[in-house]
Design an enzyme around this catalytic site. Structure first.
Site, PDB file in Angstrom:
ATOM      1  N   ASP A 166      42.262 -44.328  -0.911  1.00 29.99           N
ATOM      2  CA  ASP A 166      42.044 -44.394   0.537  1.00 29.99           C
ATOM      3  C   ASP A 166      41.553 -45.803   0.846  1.00 29.99           C
ATOM      4  OD1 ASP A 166      41.502 -43.723   3.258  1.00 29.99           O
ATOM      5  OD2 ASP A 166      40.889 -41.705   2.699  1.00 29.99           O
ATOM      6  N   LYS A 188      36.604 -31.389 -17.475  1.00 29.46           N
ATOM      7  CA  LYS A 188      37.155 -32.158 -16.355  1.00 29.46           C
ATOM      8  C   LYS A 188      37.324 -31.256 -15.145  1.00 29.46           C
ATOM      9  CE  LYS A 188      41.571 -33.696 -15.901  1.00 29.46           C
ATOM     10  NZ  LYS A 188      41.961 -33.628 -14.479  1.00 29.46           N
ATOM     11  N   ARG A 204      46.014 -26.783 -19.790  1.00 25.74           N
ATOM     12  CA  ARG A 204      46.645 -25.474 -19.976  1.00 25.74           C
ATOM     13  C   ARG A 204      46.815 -25.016 -21.422  1.00 25.74           C
ATOM     14  NH1 ARG A 204      51.106 -27.215 -15.740  1.00 25.74           N
ATOM     15  NH2 ARG A 204      50.425 -29.186 -16.667  1.00 25.74           N
ATOM     16  N   THR A 211      51.133 -38.948 -15.719  1.00 22.83           N
ATOM     17  CA  THR A 211      51.942 -38.554 -16.881  1.00 22.83           C
ATOM     18  C   THR A 211      53.036 -37.553 -16.506  1.00 22.83           C
ATOM     19  OG1 THR A 211      50.117 -37.073 -17.377  1.00 22.83           O
ATOM     20  CG2 THR A 211      50.280 -39.055 -18.696  1.00 22.83           C
ATOM     21  N   LYS A 251      40.912 -38.783  -8.303  1.00 21.75           N
ATOM     22  CA  LYS A 251      41.933 -39.826  -8.099  1.00 21.75           C
ATOM     23  C   LYS A 251      41.863 -40.402  -6.696  1.00 21.75           C
ATOM     24  CE  LYS A 251      45.121 -37.789 -11.463  1.00 21.75           C
ATOM     25  NZ  LYS A 251      44.387 -36.548 -11.792  1.00 21.75           N
ATOM     26  N   ASP A 264      37.713 -35.754 -11.628  1.00 20.39           N
ATOM     27  CA  ASP A 264      39.015 -36.441 -11.549  1.00 20.39           C
ATOM     28  C   ASP A 264      39.647 -36.179 -10.185  1.00 20.39           C
ATOM     29  OD1 ASP A 264      41.428 -37.649 -12.197  1.00 20.39           O
ATOM     30  OD2 ASP A 264      42.179 -35.909 -13.293  1.00 20.39           O
TER      31      ASP A 264
HETATM   32  O1  C5P Z   1      47.182 -28.701 -18.192  1.00 16.04           O
HETATM   33  P1  C5P Z   1      47.381 -30.127 -18.606  1.00 16.04           P
HETATM   34  O2  C5P Z   1      46.984 -30.418 -20.046  1.00 16.04           O
HETATM   35  O3  C5P Z   1      48.744 -30.666 -18.257  1.00 16.04           O
HETATM   36  O4  C5P Z   1      46.320 -30.923 -17.694  1.00 16.04           O
HETATM   37  C1  C5P Z   1      46.282 -32.329 -17.633  1.00 16.04           C
HETATM   38  C2  C5P Z   1      45.186 -32.748 -16.711  1.00 16.04           C
HETATM   39  O5  C5P Z   1      45.141 -34.167 -16.670  1.00 16.04           O
HETATM   40  C3  C5P Z   1      45.341 -32.278 -15.269  1.00 16.04           C
HETATM   41  O6  C5P Z   1      44.026 -31.913 -14.834  1.00 16.04           O
HETATM   42  C4  C5P Z   1      45.825 -33.487 -14.501  1.00 16.04           C
HETATM   43  O7  C5P Z   1      45.283 -33.556 -13.201  1.00 16.04           O
HETATM   44  C5  C5P Z   1      45.262 -34.642 -15.331  1.00 16.04           C
HETATM   45  N1  C5P Z   1      45.996 -35.891 -15.279  1.00 16.04           N
HETATM   46  C6  C5P Z   1      47.325 -36.008 -15.647  1.00 16.04           C
HETATM   47  N2  C5P Z   1      47.954 -37.230 -15.590  1.00 16.04           N
HETATM   48  C7  C5P Z   1      47.282 -38.313 -15.169  1.00 16.04           C
HETATM   49  C8  C5P Z   1      45.930 -38.205 -14.803  1.00 16.04           C
HETATM   50  C9  C5P Z   1      45.318 -36.966 -14.879  1.00 16.04           C
HETATM   51  O8  C5P Z   1      47.928 -35.029 -16.054  1.00 16.04           O
HETATM   52  N3  C5P Z   1      47.866 -39.502 -15.177  1.00 16.04           N
END
Ligand code: C5P
Length: 246
Positions: A58, A26, A206, A115, A55, A53
């Site tokens: 606009d 991603k 992460r 989230t 998002k 991603d």
């Molecule tokens: O590092 P981590 O596992 O928290 O990364 C989650 C990824 O998912 C990030 O790239 C974040 O932009 C994406 N994301 C999110 N919540 C959403 C949509 C996308 O955390 N609702």
């Protein structure tokens, strides 16, 4: 789906490590705004399906152009914010369709509620509803606008699967292996919980990218999913086929 939220050299290093093991990577704002379409092409060359991603949120005309450009760069999956309205979501889908190649068009999914947001964060922006209710409202909107699926937390995945049927993409971030740090995520579940609740794909950043041994972290997660029944992702949608969208 491994979220490569880092700078280019590290992203490519991680991608080379994961090539042949992970199917999806991603690319989010951190990487895309620094490197642009070239990073998508580089990851495609390493054999990945690429989830771009960004998002989109606009006016519809701008979102249509953004989706067309990202799809033309090779993105297999794109995101747009459900909060942008049905017209904006439809424009994202139209833009992706305009860049469709012989392999079909990039799929487009709607972000419901991030989230990293909980009920207090929602209230602070004027949305006085439980998170689940707001996610469901946006999912219905997305479905009506022809989205291929949604992004939601594992906590809403079961309800979303019920609502959207077996073919919808239900992509869940906010996934943490047992014992891993939450970071800024509020609503988290383990990979196995997310999959068994109805996710078609899980996004993890992460806990893999910042692990001392990212490949071992990835493999450990993959092992934890063995035997867990989820919903299998379907094939790419042909450019002129709208039958799978409702
Ligand atoms: O590092 P981590 O596992 O928290 O990364 C989650 C990824 O998912 C990030 O790239 C974040 O932009 C994406 N994301 C999110 N919540 C959403 C949509 C996308 O955390 N609702």
């Amino acid at each position: 789906m491994v979220a490569l939220d880092c700078e280019r050299d590290r992203a490519l290093e991680l991608a080379r490590m994961l090539a042949g093991r992970a199917r999806w990577v991603k690319v989010g704002m951190t990487l895309y705004y620094a490197e642009g379409p070239a990073i998508v092409r580089a990851l495609k060359e390493l054999g990945f399906d690429v989830f771009v991603d960004l998002k989109f949120h606009d006016i519809p005309h701008q979102v249509e152009g953004a989706a067309r450009a990202a799809a033309a760069a090779g993105a297999d999956l794109l995101t747009a914010h459900g909060l942008g309205s049905a017209a904006m979501l439809a424009a994202a889908r139209a833009g992706a369709g305009q860049a469709a190649g012989p392999g079909g068009r990039a799929r487009v999914i709607a972000v419901t509620i991030l989230t990293s947001m909980d009920v207090d964060a929602l209230a602070s922006i004027g949305v006085d509803a439980p998170v689940e209710q707001e996610v469901e409202r946006l999912a219905r909107l997305a479905f009506g606008a022809g989205m291929d699926g949604i992004v939601c937390s594992p906590f809403e995945a079961a309800r979303m699967r019920e609502l959207m049927g077996p073919d919808a993409l239900i992509v869940c971030p906010g996934v943490r292996p047992a014992g891993a740090a939450r970071g800024d995520q509020c609503r988290v579940a383990t990979p196995a919980e997310a999959l068994s609740r109805g996710a078609s794909h899980i996004v993890i950043g992460r806990p893999i990218t910042e692990a001392p041994d990212p490949l071992a972290a990835f493999d450990e997660i993959a092992t934890s999913l063995e035997g867990v029944t989820g919903s299998a992702p379907g094939p790419a949608i042909a450019a002129d086929d709208t039958s799978q969208l409702r």
